[in-house]
Design a protein around this motif. Structure first.
Motif, PDB file in Angstrom:
ATOM      1  N   PRO A  18      50.267  37.988  35.707  1.00 41.71           N
ATOM      2  CA  PRO A  18      49.413  38.290  34.548  1.00 41.71           C
ATOM      3  C   PRO A  18      49.392  37.147  33.522  1.00 41.71           C
ATOM      4  O   PRO A  18      49.965  37.244  32.440  1.00 41.71           O
ATOM      5  CB  PRO A  18      50.058  39.548  33.971  1.00 41.71           C
ATOM      6  CG  PRO A  18      51.501  39.412  34.319  1.00 41.71           C
ATOM      7  CD  PRO A  18      51.528  38.717  35.660  1.00 41.71           C
ATOM      8  N   PHE A  19      48.703  36.065  33.851  1.00 41.13           N
ATOM      9  CA  PHE A  19      48.618  34.912  32.963  1.00 41.13           C
ATOM     10  C   PHE A  19      47.923  35.286  31.655  1.00 41.13           C
ATOM     11  O   PHE A  19      46.966  36.066  31.646  1.00 41.13           O
ATOM     12  CB  PHE A  19      47.826  33.779  33.631  1.00 41.13           C
ATOM     13  CG  PHE A  19      48.506  33.203  34.844  1.00 41.13           C
ATOM     14  CD1 PHE A  19      49.454  32.211  34.713  1.00 41.13           C
ATOM     15  CD2 PHE A  19      48.186  33.663  36.107  1.00 41.13           C
ATOM     16  CE1 PHE A  19      50.085  31.677  35.825  1.00 41.13           C
ATOM     17  CE2 PHE A  19      48.801  33.136  37.223  1.00 41.13           C
ATOM     18  CZ  PHE A  19      49.760  32.141  37.082  1.00 41.13           C
ATOM     19  N   TYR A  20      48.368  34.694  30.563  1.00 44.03           N
ATOM     20  CA  TYR A  20      47.744  34.830  29.244  1.00 44.03           C
ATOM     21  C   TYR A  20      47.564  36.283  28.822  1.00 44.03           C
ATOM     22  O   TYR A  20      46.626  36.626  28.108  1.00 44.03           O
ATOM     23  CB  TYR A  20      46.401  34.084  29.198  1.00 44.03           C
ATOM     24  CG  TYR A  20      46.531  32.643  29.620  1.00 44.03           C
ATOM     25  CD1 TYR A  20      47.209  31.720  28.822  1.00 44.03           C
ATOM     26  CD2 TYR A  20      46.014  32.206  30.843  1.00 44.03           C
ATOM     27  CE1 TYR A  20      47.347  30.401  29.216  1.00 44.03           C
ATOM     28  CE2 TYR A  20      46.156  30.881  31.241  1.00 44.03           C
ATOM     29  CZ  TYR A  20      46.823  29.985  30.426  1.00 44.03           C
ATOM     30  OH  TYR A  20      46.965  28.688  30.818  1.00 44.03           O
ATOM     31  N   GLY A  21      48.440  37.177  29.292  1.00 41.50           N
ATOM     32  CA  GLY A  21      48.383  38.571  28.901  1.00 41.50           C
ATOM     33  C   GLY A  21      47.303  39.380  29.584  1.00 41.50           C
ATOM     34  O   GLY A  21      47.102  40.553  29.270  1.00 41.50           O
ATOM     35  N   GLY A  22      46.617  38.786  30.536  1.00 39.62           N
ATOM     36  CA  GLY A  22      45.559  39.496  31.258  1.00 39.62           C
ATOM     37  C   GLY A  22      46.109  40.215  32.471  1.00 39.62           C
ATOM     38  O   GLY A  22      47.326  40.293  32.671  1.00 39.62           O
ATOM     39  N   PRO A  23      45.215  40.725  33.302  1.00 38.80           N
ATOM     40  CA  PRO A  23      45.661  41.401  34.527  1.00 38.80           C
ATOM     41  C   PRO A  23      46.208  40.378  35.520  1.00 38.80           C
ATOM     42  O   PRO A  23      45.852  39.194  35.461  1.00 38.80           O
ATOM     43  CB  PRO A  23      44.378  42.050  35.054  1.00 38.80           C
ATOM     44  CG  PRO A  23      43.280  41.201  34.502  1.00 38.80           C
ATOM     45  CD  PRO A  23      43.755  40.710  33.167  1.00 38.80           C
ATOM     46  N   PRO A  24      47.067  40.791  36.434  1.00 36.34           N
ATOM     47  CA  PRO A  24      47.578  39.856  37.443  1.00 36.34           C
ATOM     48  C   PRO A  24      46.439  39.265  38.274  1.00 36.34           C
ATOM     49  O   PRO A  24      45.533  39.987  38.702  1.00 36.34           O
ATOM     50  CB  PRO A  24      48.486  40.723  38.313  1.00 36.34           C
ATOM     51  CG  PRO A  24      48.848  41.880  37.449  1.00 36.34           C
ATOM     52  CD  PRO A  24      47.651  42.123  36.560  1.00 36.34           C
ATOM     53  N   VAL A  25      46.482  37.953  38.447  1.00 35.48           N
ATOM     54  CA  VAL A  25      45.507  37.246  39.275  1.00 35.48           C
ATOM     55  C   VAL A  25      46.239  36.309  40.223  1.00 35.48           C
ATOM     56  O   VAL A  25      47.325  35.827  39.918  1.00 35.48           O
ATOM     57  CB  VAL A  25      44.483  36.440  38.437  1.00 35.48           C
ATOM     58  CG1 VAL A  25      43.631  37.354  37.582  1.00 35.48           C
ATOM     59  CG2 VAL A  25      45.170  35.387  37.587  1.00 35.48           C
ATOM     60  N   ALA A  26      45.630  36.064  41.368  1.00 35.39           N
ATOM     61  CA  ALA A  26      46.166  35.099  42.327  1.00 35.39           C
ATOM     62  C   ALA A  26      45.778  33.702  41.838  1.00 35.39           C
ATOM     63  O   ALA A  26      44.591  33.389  41.749  1.00 35.39           O
ATOM     64  CB  ALA A  26      45.618  35.362  43.714  1.00 35.39           C
ATOM     65  N   PRO A  27      46.750  32.846  41.505  1.00 38.19           N
ATOM     66  CA  PRO A  27      46.435  31.549  40.923  1.00 38.19           C
ATOM     67  C   PRO A  27      45.832  30.535  41.891  1.00 38.19           C
ATOM     68  O   PRO A  27      45.237  29.566  41.464  1.00 38.19           O
ATOM     69  CB  PRO A  27      47.780  31.057  40.392  1.00 38.19           C
ATOM     70  CG  PRO A  27      48.792  31.781  41.191  1.00 38.19           C
ATOM     71  CD  PRO A  27      48.190  33.094  41.566  1.00 38.19           C
ATOM     72  N   ALA A  28      45.980  30.737  43.175  1.00 39.96           N
ATOM     73  CA  ALA A  28      45.458  29.770  44.155  1.00 39.96           C
ATOM     74  C   ALA A  28      44.923  30.548  45.351  1.00 39.96           C
ATOM     75  O   ALA A  28      45.633  30.765  46.327  1.00 39.96           O
ATOM     76  CB  ALA A  28      46.545  28.790  44.558  1.00 39.96           C
ATOM     77  N   VAL A  29      43.666  30.974  45.262  1.00 38.31           N
ATOM     78  CA  VAL A  29      43.114  31.876  46.268  1.00 38.31           C
ATOM     79  C   VAL A  29      42.978  31.241  47.647  1.00 38.31           C
ATOM     80  O   VAL A  29      42.936  31.953  48.645  1.00 38.31           O
ATOM     81  CB  VAL A  29      41.759  32.476  45.821  1.00 38.31           C
ATOM     82  CG1 VAL A  29      41.951  33.375  44.610  1.00 38.31           C
ATOM     83  CG2 VAL A  29      40.745  31.377  45.526  1.00 38.31           C
ATOM     84  N   GLY A  30      42.925  29.934  47.737  1.00 40.16           N
ATOM     85  CA  GLY A  30      42.798  29.266  49.027  1.00 40.16           C
ATOM     86  C   GLY A  30      44.118  28.876  49.659  1.00 40.16           C
ATOM     87  O   GLY A  30      44.143  28.162  50.659  1.00 40.16           O
ATOM     88  N   SER A  31      45.212  29.338  49.108  1.00 44.72           N
ATOM     89  CA  SER A  31      46.530  28.967  49.625  1.00 44.72           C
ATOM     90  C   SER A  31      46.729  29.454  51.049  1.00 44.72           C
ATOM     91  O   SER A  31      46.216  30.498  51.437  1.00 44.72           O
ATOM     92  CB  SER A  31      47.626  29.581  48.749  1.00 44.72           C
ATOM     93  OG  SER A  31      47.537  29.093  47.446  1.00 44.72           O
ATOM     94  N   ARG A  32      47.517  28.721  51.773  1.00 48.65           N
ATOM     95  CA  ARG A  32      47.859  29.082  53.143  1.00 48.65           C
ATOM     96  C   ARG A  32      49.327  29.442  53.217  1.00 48.65           C
ATOM     97  O   ARG A  32      50.180  28.769  52.652  1.00 48.65           O
ATOM     98  CB  ARG A  32      47.553  27.929  54.098  1.00 48.65           C
ATOM     99  CG  ARG A  32      46.088  27.582  54.156  1.00 48.65           C
ATOM    100  CD  ARG A  32      45.304  28.783  54.618  1.00 48.65           C
ATOM    101  NE  ARG A  32      43.906  28.492  54.783  1.00 48.65           N
ATOM    102  CZ  ARG A  32      42.964  29.349  54.458  1.00 48.65           C
ATOM    103  NH1 ARG A  32      43.266  30.518  53.941  1.00 48.65           N
ATOM    104  NH2 ARG A  32      41.706  29.037  54.653  1.00 48.65           N
ATOM    105  N   ALA A  33      49.611  30.500  53.954  1.00 47.69           N
ATOM    106  CA  ALA A  33      50.982  30.990  54.098  1.00 47.69           C
ATOM    107  C   ALA A  33      51.687  30.392  55.296  1.00 47.69           C
ATOM    108  O   ALA A  33      52.909  30.291  55.309  1.00 47.69           O
ATOM    109  CB  ALA A  33      50.980  32.515  54.209  1.00 47.69           C
ATOM    110  N   THR A  34      50.920  29.997  56.317  1.00 46.67           N
ATOM    111  CA  THR A  34      51.537  29.551  57.564  1.00 46.67           C
ATOM    112  C   THR A  34      51.094  28.143  57.934  1.00 46.67           C
ATOM    113  O   THR A  34      50.024  27.681  57.519  1.00 46.67           O
ATOM    114  CB  THR A  34      51.187  30.493  58.732  1.00 46.67           C
ATOM    115  OG1 THR A  34      49.796  30.337  59.045  1.00 46.67           O
ATOM    116  CG2 THR A  34      51.504  31.952  58.395  1.00 46.67           C
ATOM    117  N   ILE A  35      51.895  27.525  58.759  1.00 44.80           N
ATOM    118  CA  ILE A  35      51.563  26.194  59.264  1.00 44.80           C
ATOM    119  C   ILE A  35      50.324  26.280  60.152  1.00 44.80           C
ATOM    120  O   ILE A  35      49.460  25.398  60.107  1.00 44.80           O
ATOM    121  CB  ILE A  35      52.765  25.599  60.019  1.00 44.80           C
ATOM    122  CG1 ILE A  35      53.940  25.416  59.049  1.00 44.80           C
ATOM    123  CG2 ILE A  35      52.396  24.280  60.693  1.00 44.80           C
ATOM    124  CD1 ILE A  35      55.269  25.144  59.717  1.00 44.80           C
TER     125      ILE A  35
END
Length: 187
Positions: A18-35
């Protein structure tokens, strides 16, 4: 096909926050979890070489540190990938940084990633011992220190420039972004 190189690719998925007091957001939507996902992206894009950096940005440094071994594993899996290790100048992260620096000699490690976005600053005397240790490790292993810069505060180019004044005579520094970052988009 025209091949490209990527000197700043993140690996690891961050939790919503929850950045800046707002609702929780995913900061990097294009992130990859796996190799596997990363390699698929590199193939699709025609990326010939990539420096893979642990993803960071939520105010819990343990998350960024947790991606170090994944980045080293990625570098060992495919020779197109080089790894950067997440390190921190903050005294409270000294133990985790020390663990990260133990990986500095691993095959495929080419850089150390340093940011003041989660705290500390280049001119802070409390950060000096950690900065000296990080930069000494970079010197010892001939690694680049990849430093995040952004407008204002602890990551401002004027502040980060103090690292250049202090260390750049014998350590390679790569100053990145020069004003970019996700904060403005999130806010």
């Amino acid at each position: 096909m025209r091949w490209t190189n990527d000197a700043h690719r993140h690996l690891g998925v961050l939790p919503a926050y929850p950045f800046y007091g707002g609702p929780p957001v995913a900061p990097a939507v294009g992130s990859r979890a796996t190799i596997g996902e990363l390699l698929s992206d590199l193939d699709r894009e025609g990326t010939e070489r990539a420096l893979v950096i642990p993803n960071y940005g939520v105010p819990d440094p343990a998350i960024a540190f947790s991606f170090n071994e994944l980045c080293v594993e990625a570098a060992n899996k495919d020779d197109r990938i080089s790894a950067a290790l997440w390190v921190s100048p903050r005294a409270e992260d000294a133990d985790r940084t020390e663990e990260a620096l133990k990986l500095a000699g691993e095959e495929g490690v080419r850089a150390l990633k340093l940011s003041f976005l989660l705290g500390g600053r280049a001119s802070d005397p409390a950060c000096k011992p950690q900065l000296d240790r990080i930069l000494a490790t970079a010197r010892e292993h001939d690694l680049v220190v990849h430093v995040h810069t952004s407008p204002g505060a602890a990551s401002d180019i004027d502040e980060v420039g103090k690292l250049v004044d202090t260390y750049a005579d014998d350590v390679k520094l790569h100053l990145v972004h020069f004003g970019g970052g996700m904060s403005g988009h999130i806010k």
